[in-house]
Design a protein around this motif. Structure first.
Motif, PDB file in Angstrom:
ATOM      1  N   ALA A  54      10.978   1.508  -5.808  1.00 57.66           N
ATOM      2  CA  ALA A  54      10.571   3.061  -5.671  1.00 57.66           C
ATOM      3  C   ALA A  54       9.070   3.624  -5.444  1.00 57.66           C
ATOM      4  O   ALA A  54       9.028   4.592  -4.932  1.00 57.66           O
ATOM      5  N   LEU A  55       8.843   3.333  -6.982  1.00 58.33           N
ATOM      6  CA  LEU A  55       7.757   4.328  -7.586  1.00 58.33           C
ATOM      7  C   LEU A  55       6.034   3.740  -6.525  1.00 58.33           C
ATOM      8  O   LEU A  55       5.887   4.275  -5.214  1.00 58.33           O
ATOM      9  N   ASN A  56       6.294   2.656  -5.514  1.00 57.67           N
ATOM     10  CA  ASN A  56       5.367   1.326  -4.283  1.00 57.67           C
ATOM     11  C   ASN A  56       5.827   2.510  -3.335  1.00 57.67           C
ATOM     12  O   ASN A  56       5.137   3.007  -2.504  1.00 57.67           O
ATOM     13  N   LYS A  57       7.113   2.874  -3.160  1.00 60.73           N
ATOM     14  CA  LYS A  57       7.495   3.391  -1.839  1.00 60.73           C
ATOM     15  C   LYS A  57       6.439   4.056  -1.053  1.00 60.73           C
ATOM     16  O   LYS A  57       6.270   5.556  -0.113  1.00 60.73           O
ATOM     17  N   ALA A  58       7.253   5.422  -2.549  1.00 62.22           N
ATOM     18  CA  ALA A  58       6.741   6.523  -2.887  1.00 62.22           C
ATOM     19  C   ALA A  58       5.365   7.116  -2.246  1.00 62.22           C
ATOM     20  O   ALA A  58       4.758   7.966  -1.787  1.00 62.22           O
ATOM     21  N   LEU A  59       4.419   6.289  -3.578  1.00 58.66           N
ATOM     22  CA  LEU A  59       3.311   6.438  -3.225  1.00 58.66           C
ATOM     23  C   LEU A  59       2.398   5.679  -2.334  1.00 58.66           C
ATOM     24  O   LEU A  59       1.188   6.401  -1.312  1.00 58.66           O
ATOM     25  N   LEU A  60       3.357   4.801  -1.359  1.00 56.34           N
ATOM     26  CA  LEU A  60       3.156   4.010  -0.085  1.00 56.34           C
ATOM     27  C   LEU A  60       2.730   5.439   1.022  1.00 56.34           C
ATOM     28  O   LEU A  60       1.919   5.969   1.921  1.00 56.34           O
ATOM     29  N   THR A  61       4.112   6.368   1.203  1.00 55.36           N
ATOM     30  CA  THR A  61       4.700   7.282   1.767  1.00 55.36           C
ATOM     31  C   THR A  61       3.440   8.935   1.862  1.00 55.36           C
ATOM     32  O   THR A  61       3.010   9.210   2.321  1.00 55.36           O
ATOM     33  N   PHE A  62       3.153   9.283   0.161  1.00 57.88           N
ATOM     34  CA  PHE A  62       2.322  10.314   0.062  1.00 57.88           C
ATOM     35  C   PHE A  62       1.170  10.259   0.583  1.00 57.88           C
ATOM     36  O   PHE A  62       0.665  11.010   0.471  1.00 57.88           O
ATOM     37  N   PHE A  63       0.560   9.229  -0.492  1.00 60.43           N
ATOM     38  CA  PHE A  63      -0.856   8.477  -0.190  1.00 60.43           C
ATOM     39  C   PHE A  63      -1.680   7.999   1.379  1.00 60.43           C
ATOM     40  O   PHE A  63      -2.060   8.698   1.663  1.00 60.43           O
ATOM     41  N   TYR A  64      -0.314   7.668   1.622  1.00 57.02           N
ATOM     42  CA  TYR A  64      -0.800   6.723   3.086  1.00 57.02           C
ATOM     43  C   TYR A  64      -0.505   6.731   3.776  1.00 57.02           C
ATOM     44  O   TYR A  64      -0.029   6.018   5.040  1.00 57.02           O
ATOM     45  N   ASP A  65       0.617   7.706   4.239  1.00 52.42           N
ATOM     46  CA  ASP A  65       1.260   7.790   5.571  1.00 52.42           C
ATOM     47  C   ASP A  65       2.613   6.656   5.995  1.00 52.42           C
ATOM     48  O   ASP A  65       2.335   6.805   7.459  1.00 52.42           O
ATOM     49  N   VAL A  66       2.419   5.950   5.388  1.00 54.69           N
ATOM     50  CA  VAL A  66       3.912   4.499   4.792  1.00 54.69           C
ATOM     51  C   VAL A  66       4.559   4.923   5.145  1.00 54.69           C
ATOM     52  O   VAL A  66       5.573   5.269   4.166  1.00 54.69           O
ATOM     53  N   LYS A  67       5.441   5.480   6.074  1.00 57.75           N
ATOM     54  CA  LYS A  67       7.039   6.224   6.232  1.00 57.75           C
ATOM     55  C   LYS A  67       8.501   4.909   5.940  1.00 57.75           C
ATOM     56  O   LYS A  67       9.122   5.770   5.634  1.00 57.75           O
ATOM     57  N   GLN A  68       8.069   3.584   6.327  1.00 56.50           N
ATOM     58  CA  GLN A  68       8.807   2.719   6.398  1.00 56.50           C
ATOM     59  C   GLN A  68       8.344   1.721   4.957  1.00 56.50           C
ATOM     60  O   GLN A  68       7.200   0.938   5.459  1.00 56.50           O
ATOM     61  N   TRP A  69       8.529   1.576   4.008  1.00 58.77           N
ATOM     62  CA  TRP A  69       8.313   0.366   3.192  1.00 58.77           C
ATOM     63  C   TRP A  69       9.587  -0.605   2.035  1.00 58.77           C
ATOM     64  O   TRP A  69      10.132   0.244   1.654  1.00 58.77           O
ATOM     65  N   ASP A  70       9.404  -1.847   2.348  1.00 60.48           N
ATOM     66  CA  ASP A  70      10.345  -2.544   1.725  1.00 60.48           C
ATOM     67  C   ASP A  70       9.986  -3.928   1.027  1.00 60.48           C
ATOM     68  O   ASP A  70       9.792  -3.915   2.498  1.00 60.48           O
ATOM     69  N   ILE A  71      10.287  -4.222   0.387  1.00 60.29           N
ATOM     70  CA  ILE A  71      10.138  -6.155   0.217  1.00 60.29           C
ATOM     71  C   ILE A  71      11.035  -6.412  -0.295  1.00 60.29           C
ATOM     72  O   ILE A  71      12.545  -5.868  -0.946  1.00 60.29           O
ATOM     73  N   PRO A  72      11.584  -8.010   0.588  1.00 59.54           N
ATOM     74  CA  PRO A  72      13.189  -8.315  -0.157  1.00 59.54           C
ATOM     75  C   PRO A  72      13.131  -8.518  -2.043  1.00 59.54           C
ATOM     76  O   PRO A  72      11.685  -8.837  -2.185  1.00 59.54           O
ATOM     77  N   ASP A  73      14.185  -8.562  -2.482  1.00 62.40           N
ATOM     78  CA  ASP A  73      14.014  -9.737  -3.892  1.00 62.40           C
ATOM     79  C   ASP A  73      13.195 -10.164  -4.327  1.00 62.40           C
ATOM     80  O   ASP A  73      13.471 -10.919  -3.673  1.00 62.40           O
ATOM     81  N   GLY A  74      12.437  -9.923  -5.922  1.00 62.01           N
ATOM     82  CA  GLY A  74      11.991 -10.782  -6.131  1.00 62.01           C
ATOM     83  C   GLY A  74      10.394 -11.395  -5.403  1.00 62.01           C
ATOM     84  O   GLY A  74       9.768 -12.557  -6.102  1.00 62.01           O
ATOM     85  N   PHE A  75       9.814 -10.230  -4.573  1.00 63.01           N
ATOM     86  CA  PHE A  75       8.892 -10.959  -4.135  1.00 63.01           C
ATOM     87  C   PHE A  75       7.741 -10.018  -4.685  1.00 63.01           C
ATOM     88  O   PHE A  75       8.096  -8.993  -5.770  1.00 63.01           O
TER      89      PHE A  75
END
Length: 308
Positions: A54-75
């Motif tokens: 969740a932190l990565n998703k927030a940072l990528l959205t806030f700082f790098y304009d990545v609106k959609q980001w997710d990874i499968p569990d375990g990666f």
């Protein structure tokens, strides 16, 4: 041998403490993982993999304009500030030839992973075009889903499957293609047992029990390979000689400083004409990447002029 003093890069967007209220506003799911530290300050529950994601998703959205980001569990869920540092130091390396940071660079990300982190940061910060290679089909599918879900990224990022699990550059760098640089975060451990021991050390450092999940995760091909990072980078070095005229700078992270002498010997054997080490640091974590080229100063200038 050029060396820089360790420290977070001046252009890195993550020098300050996280603005958690702002990050929670842009990514509400992060709110569930906020707690108070012993000093009564808000922090993220880094012991939980969902919190780190969740932190990565927030940072990528806030700082790098990545609106959609997710990874499968375990990666692998990489720390964003450290990955950004690699990109900024690589920009400085390219600027030594270009005279300024190039805005039209072609970069090859070896083992881009399910998270696609380097292309996301590099395309936003500098407008670079990326080719990401990946041997794992599920990781490749995840990275492609991230690219597809964010308008505009498909013009900046293309992904290729490495069909030969024993190859690194071969089969990925096509005939007549040129790249300003490659980058890579190689698997660190030399066996599954070693990777497990590393996970246990991280758990102890975080004060976690045996049943707790490791917060940053990671699949086998992300964490270990036979011979560890020395074997992986040494193979990359050996293969790089085949593409000496197609790539200006080959680079790779090196997690352990005591692995450098063996890698320098491998670079001497293949005839690299220049080798650079860039030191990096994030808090107490020390890291570095090495860069090598088969082109002398004049050839790199001609390469840059042709690339423009």
């Amino acid at each position: 041998m050029k060396t820089q003093k360790p420290g977070l890069h001046p252009r890195n967007r993550h020098h300050q403490r996280y603005d958690l209220p702002a990050l929670c506003q842009i990514c509400p799911e992060l709110s569930a993982f906020i707690l108070l530290n012993p000093a009564g300050e808000q922090t993220v529950d880094f012991s939980r993999p969902e919190a780190v994601k969740a932190l990565n998703k927030a940072l990528l959205t806030f700082f790098y304009d990545v609106k959609q980001w997710d990874i499968p569990d375990g990666f692998l869920c990489p720390p964003v500030p450290g990955r950004a540092d690699y990109i900024h130091h690589l920009a400085d390396l390219l600027a030594e030839t270009y005279g300024e940071i190039p805005r039209q660079a072609n970069i090859l990300d070896i083992g881009t992973g399910a998270n696609c982190i380097y292309p996301l940061i590099g395309s936003h910060e500098y407008g670079w075009r990326f080719t990401g290679s990946e041997v794992h089909s599920q990781a490749l599918g995840s990275a492609q889903a991230i690219v597809n879900a964010n308008p505009g990224l498909s013009r900046q990022i293309r992904l290729r499957r490495q069909k030969d699990p024993k190859a690194i550059l071969c089969g990925i760098v096509h005939k007549n293609e040129v790249y300003d640089a490659t980058l890579c975060n190689p698997p660190f451990h030399d066996s599954a047992a070693s990777a497990q021991q590393g996970s246990e050390r991280k758990r102890r450092n975080l004060g976690l029990g045996e049943r707790d999940a490791l917060n940053f995760g990671g699949q086998q091909q992300e964490l270990w390979c036979e011979g560890g990072e020395v074997a992986f980078i040494s193979q990359m070095i050996a293969e790089s000689a085949q593409f000496a005229q197609q790539v200006m700078w080959f680079t790779s992270l090196v997690s352990r400083g005591d692995n450098l002498p063996e890698l320098y010997r491998a670079l001497t054997r293949v005839g690299a004409v220049k080798v650079v080490k860039k030191e990096m640091a994030q808090g107490q974590k020390q890291s570095r990447f090495i860069a090598w080229t088969f082109l002398d100063d004049d050839k790199r200038r001609r390469f840059a002029a042709r690339a423009r």
